[in-house]
Write a protein that holds these residues in place. Sequence first.
Motif, PDB file in Angstrom:
ATOM      1  N   PRO A   1       0.828  -1.217   0.000  1.00  0.00           N
ATOM      2  CA  PRO A   1       0.000   0.000   0.000  1.00  0.00           C
ATOM      3  C   PRO A   1       0.859   1.263   0.000  1.00  0.00           C
ATOM      4  O   PRO A   1       0.373   2.341  -0.281  1.00  0.00           O
ATOM      5  CB  PRO A   1      -0.803  -0.109   1.300  1.00  0.00           C
ATOM      6  CG  PRO A   1      -0.366  -1.342   1.992  1.00  0.00           C
ATOM      7  CD  PRO A   1       0.741  -1.985   1.239  1.00  0.00           C
ATOM      8  N   GLY A   2       2.135   1.129   0.303  1.00  0.00           N
ATOM      9  CA  GLY A   2       3.046   2.282   0.346  1.00  0.00           C
ATOM     10  C   GLY A   2       3.490   2.712  -1.046  1.00  0.00           C
ATOM     11  O   GLY A   2       3.259   2.023  -2.041  1.00  0.00           O
ATOM     12  N   GLY A   3       4.166   3.850  -1.075  1.00  0.00           N
ATOM     13  CA  GLY A   3       4.558   4.453  -2.356  1.00  0.00           C
ATOM     14  C   GLY A   3       5.681   3.729  -3.067  1.00  0.00           C
ATOM     15  O   GLY A   3       5.761   3.745  -4.298  1.00  0.00           O
ATOM     16  N   PHE A   4       6.591   3.102  -2.344  1.00  0.00           N
ATOM     17  CA  PHE A   4       7.734   2.445  -2.987  1.00  0.00           C
ATOM     18  C   PHE A   4       7.390   1.059  -3.532  1.00  0.00           C
ATOM     19  O   PHE A   4       8.181   0.455  -4.243  1.00  0.00           O
ATOM     20  CB  PHE A   4       8.917   2.320  -2.014  1.00  0.00           C
ATOM     21  CG  PHE A   4       9.523   3.635  -1.611  1.00  0.00           C
ATOM     22  CD1 PHE A   4       9.959   4.537  -2.579  1.00  0.00           C
ATOM     23  CD2 PHE A   4       9.659   3.986  -0.275  1.00  0.00           C
ATOM     24  CE1 PHE A   4      10.524   5.759  -2.227  1.00  0.00           C
ATOM     25  CE2 PHE A   4      10.214   5.207   0.092  1.00  0.00           C
ATOM     26  CZ  PHE A   4      10.648   6.096  -0.876  1.00  0.00           C
ATOM     27  N   GLY A   5       6.257   0.537  -3.147  1.00  0.00           N
ATOM     28  CA  GLY A   5       5.830  -0.751  -3.684  1.00  0.00           C
ATOM     29  C   GLY A   5       6.683  -1.928  -3.242  1.00  0.00           C
ATOM     30  O   GLY A   5       6.692  -2.972  -3.881  1.00  0.00           O
ATOM     31  N   GLY A   6       7.423  -1.743  -2.158  1.00  0.00           N
ATOM     32  CA  GLY A   6       8.224  -2.865  -1.648  1.00  0.00           C
ATOM     33  C   GLY A   6       9.597  -2.980  -2.296  1.00  0.00           C
ATOM     34  O   GLY A   6      10.278  -3.997  -2.158  1.00  0.00           O
TER      35      GLY A   6
ATOM     36  N   PRO B   1      17.460  -8.560 -13.666  1.00  0.00           N
ATOM     37  CA  PRO B   1      17.522  -7.141 -13.292  1.00  0.00           C
ATOM     38  C   PRO B   1      16.129  -6.518 -13.162  1.00  0.00           C
ATOM     39  O   PRO B   1      15.877  -5.733 -12.254  1.00  0.00           O
ATOM     40  CB  PRO B   1      18.282  -6.486 -14.451  1.00  0.00           C
ATOM     41  CG  PRO B   1      19.006  -7.596 -15.135  1.00  0.00           C
ATOM     42  CD  PRO B   1      18.205  -8.854 -14.898  1.00  0.00           C
ATOM     43  N   ALA B   2      15.220  -6.865 -14.057  1.00  0.00           N
ATOM     44  CA  ALA B   2      13.875  -6.268 -14.012  1.00  0.00           C
ATOM     45  C   ALA B   2      13.097  -6.814 -12.821  1.00  0.00           C
ATOM     46  O   ALA B   2      13.149  -8.007 -12.530  1.00  0.00           O
ATOM     47  CB  ALA B   2      13.133  -6.574 -15.301  1.00  0.00           C
ATOM     48  N   MET B   3      12.401  -5.915 -12.139  1.00  0.00           N
ATOM     49  CA  MET B   3      11.534  -6.318 -11.022  1.00  0.00           C
ATOM     50  C   MET B   3      10.212  -5.553 -11.175  1.00  0.00           C
ATOM     51  O   MET B   3      10.158  -4.520 -11.831  1.00  0.00           O
ATOM     52  CB  MET B   3      12.184  -5.949  -9.676  1.00  0.00           C
ATOM     53  CG  MET B   3      13.574  -6.542  -9.490  1.00  0.00           C
ATOM     54  SD  MET B   3      14.208  -6.364  -7.796  1.00  0.00           S
ATOM     55  CE  MET B   3      14.492  -4.610  -7.680  1.00  0.00           C
ATOM     56  N   VAL B   4       9.173  -6.092 -10.555  1.00  0.00           N
ATOM     57  CA  VAL B   4       7.875  -5.406 -10.573  1.00  0.00           C
ATOM     58  C   VAL B   4       7.577  -4.913  -9.173  1.00  0.00           C
ATOM     59  O   VAL B   4       7.529  -5.716  -8.235  1.00  0.00           O
ATOM     60  CB  VAL B   4       6.721  -6.352 -10.963  1.00  0.00           C
ATOM     61  CG1 VAL B   4       5.425  -5.570 -11.132  1.00  0.00           C
ATOM     62  CG2 VAL B   4       7.043  -7.113 -12.220  1.00  0.00           C
ATOM     63  N   THR B   5       7.391  -3.618  -9.019  1.00  0.00           N
ATOM     64  CA  THR B   5       6.945  -3.109  -7.727  1.00  0.00           C
ATOM     65  C   THR B   5       5.624  -2.367  -7.933  1.00  0.00           C
ATOM     66  O   THR B   5       5.511  -1.523  -8.816  1.00  0.00           O
ATOM     67  CB  THR B   5       7.979  -2.148  -7.095  1.00  0.00           C
ATOM     68  OG1 THR B   5       8.326  -1.135  -8.038  1.00  0.00           O
ATOM     69  CG2 THR B   5       9.235  -2.897  -6.680  1.00  0.00           C
ATOM     70  N   VAL B   6       4.653  -2.725  -7.128  1.00  0.00           N
ATOM     71  CA  VAL B   6       3.323  -2.124  -7.253  1.00  0.00           C
ATOM     72  C   VAL B   6       3.058  -1.282  -6.009  1.00  0.00           C
ATOM     73  O   VAL B   6       2.717  -1.807  -4.944  1.00  0.00           O
ATOM     74  CB  VAL B   6       2.224  -3.197  -7.426  1.00  0.00           C
ATOM     75  CG1 VAL B   6       0.887  -2.533  -7.736  1.00  0.00           C
ATOM     76  CG2 VAL B   6       2.597  -4.185  -8.520  1.00  0.00           C
TER      77      VAL B   6
ATOM     78  N   HIS C   1      -3.344  -1.317  -3.267  1.00  0.00           N
ATOM     79  CA  HIS C   1      -4.791  -1.463  -3.013  1.00  0.00           C
ATOM     80  C   HIS C   1      -5.604  -0.712  -4.068  1.00  0.00           C
ATOM     81  O   HIS C   1      -6.765  -1.013  -4.293  1.00  0.00           O
ATOM     82  CB  HIS C   1      -5.126  -0.978  -1.602  1.00  0.00           C
ATOM     83  CG  HIS C   1      -4.608   0.396  -1.304  1.00  0.00           C
ATOM     84  ND1 HIS C   1      -3.267   0.715  -1.308  1.00  0.00           N
ATOM     85  CD2 HIS C   1      -5.249   1.543  -1.014  1.00  0.00           C
ATOM     86  CE1 HIS C   1      -3.105   1.992  -1.020  1.00  0.00           C
ATOM     87  NE2 HIS C   1      -4.291   2.520  -0.851  1.00  0.00           N
ATOM     88  N   GLU C   2      -4.951   0.277  -4.738  1.00  0.00           N
ATOM     89  CA  GLU C   2      -5.629   1.006  -5.820  1.00  0.00           C
ATOM     90  C   GLU C   2      -5.122   0.557  -7.189  1.00  0.00           C
ATOM     91  O   GLU C   2      -5.842   0.635  -8.185  1.00  0.00           O
ATOM     92  CB  GLU C   2      -5.374   2.513  -5.668  1.00  0.00           C
ATOM     93  CG  GLU C   2      -6.005   3.098  -4.415  1.00  0.00           C
ATOM     94  CD  GLU C   2      -5.572   4.540  -4.150  1.00  0.00           C
ATOM     95  OE1 GLU C   2      -4.806   5.106  -4.956  1.00  0.00           O
ATOM     96  OE2 GLU C   2      -6.009   5.087  -3.120  1.00  0.00           O
ATOM     97  N   ALA C   3      -3.874   0.120  -7.215  1.00  0.00           N
ATOM     98  CA  ALA C   3      -3.241  -0.217  -8.508  1.00  0.00           C
ATOM     99  C   ALA C   3      -3.680  -1.583  -9.036  1.00  0.00           C
ATOM    100  O   ALA C   3      -3.477  -1.888 -10.218  1.00  0.00           O
ATOM    101  CB  ALA C   3      -1.720  -0.193  -8.357  1.00  0.00           C
ATOM    102  N   ILE C   4      -4.248  -2.409  -8.151  1.00  0.00           N
ATOM    103  CA  ILE C   4      -4.777  -3.714  -8.583  1.00  0.00           C
ATOM    104  C   ILE C   4      -6.290  -3.661  -8.406  1.00  0.00           C
ATOM    105  O   ILE C   4      -6.780  -3.380  -7.302  1.00  0.00           O
ATOM    106  CB  ILE C   4      -4.173  -4.866  -7.755  1.00  0.00           C
ATOM    107  CG1 ILE C   4      -2.638  -4.865  -7.871  1.00  0.00           C
ATOM    108  CG2 ILE C   4      -4.742  -6.216  -8.208  1.00  0.00           C
ATOM    109  CD1 ILE C   4      -1.928  -5.885  -6.990  1.00  0.00           C
ATOM    110  N   ASN C   5      -7.032  -3.886  -9.478  1.00  0.00           N
ATOM    111  CA  ASN C   5      -8.494  -3.737  -9.381  1.00  0.00           C
ATOM    112  C   ASN C   5      -9.171  -4.990  -8.822  1.00  0.00           C
ATOM    113  O   ASN C   5      -8.505  -5.981  -8.492  1.00  0.00           O
ATOM    114  CB  ASN C   5      -9.106  -3.310 -10.735  1.00  0.00           C
ATOM    115  CG  ASN C   5      -9.073  -4.432 -11.776  1.00  0.00           C
ATOM    116  OD1 ASN C   5      -8.830  -5.591 -11.463  1.00  0.00           O
ATOM    117  ND2 ASN C   5      -9.320  -4.069 -13.028  1.00  0.00           N
TER     118      ASN C   5
END
Length: 202
Positions: free
Chosen positions: A124-129, A150-155, A159-163
Amino acid sequence: MTGKNILVLAGSTRRESLNRKLASAVATQLIGKGMHVTFLDIAEHDLPLYNGDLEVQHGIPDTAHRLHEAFRTHQGVFIASPEYNANVSPIVSNAIAWVSRVQKDGGIQSAFGNPVYALGSASPGGFGGYRGLMALRNMLELGLGARVLPAMVTVGMAHEAINEHGQIISPMPRQMLDRLVSQLDEALAHCVTNNSPTSAIA
Ligand SMILES: Cc1cc2nc3c(=O)[nH]c(=O)nc-3n(C[C@H](O)[C@H](O)[C@H](O)COP(=O)(O)O)c2cc1C
């Protein structure tokens, strides 16, 4: 991009876990690209807190052996890991600690050295973990000799970015996911391991 076996691990036991949702979204994307996905929910794989005395007295739990088998029998492993206090979540760290204690069937090399690892986090935080993923990368690369993309996914604001359908709707993590999938595809195109899934986690 066909015939690649990917283990997708959701690293939270929380019922409404954002990381489970991320793991599902990643699994869907990988399946859409023609990969074979095994979904592993850590919530269904109870492990005691690692303790050297426990290991000496009772040995390594069956669950840890099953996780080891799951890791070593896939060519790629995606881990969706929550960030706790800018670090790896205790649940993911504990699971990795137990799996790293398995010595048979190739031990650390087969479980961590052979598959290609890819990482993601939702928060839920801004850095996405992101900070927790750097710590997890450290653990896997430096501690266990894994190859981590090297590529990673941070969301962030997950709670808003995943519908409600479990889709990632924010543009930035969607781009990150596309990049990760393309790197995984590229890495596995040159993969020489013959890992193939078994009934380890069925
Ligand atoms: C002890 C604790 C520490 C946390 N530390 C962080 C943190 O450093 N960064 C962050 O983005 N979120 C942090 N969180 C919030 C988690 O990212 C959030 O609870 C998240 O939803 C957990 O993942 P899950 O939804 O997959 O269970 C923390 C939560 C707890 C309980």
